[in-house]
Design an enzyme around this catalytic site. Structure first.
Site: not given
Ligand code: SAM
Length: 298
Positions: A43, A76, A101, A121, A152, A170-171, A173, A240
């Protein structure tokens, strides 16, 4: 720094959060300066300092979508951690999927009962840059009970069983690397990883924008994955989309009621929280009429 134009950053000095996930609307924040911009394997990560006038501080953006701001990150992070942990009688082992984060982990580690908090993450760049630009959030990575893996989250829960009291998803979108974290196969693995009495709490998107997605998820969590109870709580947060996001909860056992806190944080900790209270925990699950079906079992 990446050489392509930065998603959302406009020539007039504003950031505009346009996305096909919320067509026809966009939050705007005035930019002071871009602190970091880079493309990882997964990303585009941008961190900017917003203008002093707005008081939102530093802002993290992934592929053009706001992830957190200094000013309202507590909303959040407190809800995603304290709702499941206060609904569990004895949360000793916790897994966070995403959350790079460190904000949810910071809140989880306020519970003395927690013996180990694993965080997985997919993107090491998010973790690394959070430590630089959001130190008050990413402090949790240095906690002795924190155990961080870059990988992953969907792969991490495959083949594990009976390991965690609470799993927090905590993913970002459901477009890009996080899309797998909104599917049935992932949740079937999550349920197997939970111990008896276990609770999952997931970033549940906004009922204003993604009601169909949330309905689809509550339906498969109830009918196919067979969580004993499934509930959606609403969280009100300024930056958000539509000012709201949800915590989508699943309990493994019928005796667990995720809508009611049964444990309290130490008073000194409670007094420093800025959003979560026991009353707000219960109230989050009282939904507006247009979304009330999310919390109806039949
Ligand atoms: N709640 C926040 C939002 O929706 O705006 C999310 C914050 S947190 C920074 C989201 C994290 O999910 C990111 O750091 C991203 O790298 C991680 N992420 C996305 N897909 C993932 C996956 N398949 N496995 C593990 N982490 C993942």
């Amino acid at each position: 720094m990446a050489s392509q134009p930065i998603p959302g950053i406009q020539a007039d000095g504003w950031f505009r959060e346009e996305s096909t996930m919320w067509p026809g609307q966009a939050l705007s924040l005035k930019v002071d300066k871009v602190l970091f911009d880079g493309q990882s394997d997964y990303q585009r990560l941008t961190i900017f300092k917003s203008s002093e006038e707005g008081k939102w501080g530093n802002v993290m953006v992934l592929d053009g979508a706001v992830q957190l701001t200094d000013r309202d990150e507590f909303v959040y992070h407190e809800m995603m951690a304290h709702v499941p942990l206060c609904a569990h009688p004895s949360p000793k082992t916790v897994l966070i999927i995403g959350g790079g984060d460190g904000g949810v982990m910071r809140e989880v580690l306020k519970h003395d009962e927690v013996e180990r908090c694993d965080l997985v993450d997919i993107d090491g760049l998010v973790i690394e840059q959070s430590k630089v630009h959001f130190p008050q959030v990413a402090q949790s990575f240095f906690h002795p009970k924190a155990n961080t893996t870059v990988g992953d989250g969907a792969a991490f829960v495959q083949g594990k069983e009976n390991e965690y009291d609470v799993i927090i998803v905590d993913s970002s979108d459901p477009e890009g690397p996080a899309s797998v974290l909104f599917g049935e196969e992932f949740y079937s693995n999550v349920k197997r990883c939970l111990k008896p009495g276990g609770i999952v709490c997931s970033q549940g998107e906004s009922a204003w924008l993604h009601l169909h997605l949330i309905e689809k998820m509550t339906t498969f969590l109830r009918n196919d994955i067979k969580f004993a109870s499934v509930r959606y709580g609403m969280i009100y947060i300024p930056t958000y989309p539509c000012g709201s996001i949800g915590c989508l909860m699943g309990a493994k056992d019928a005796e667990t009621d995720v809508t009611k806190p049964i444990r309290e944080l130490p008073l000194a900790v409670q007094e420093k929280l800025k959003y979560y209270t026991a009353d707000l925990h219960r109230a989050a699950f009282a939904l507006p009429a247009f979304a009330k079906q999310l919390n109806q079992d039949a």
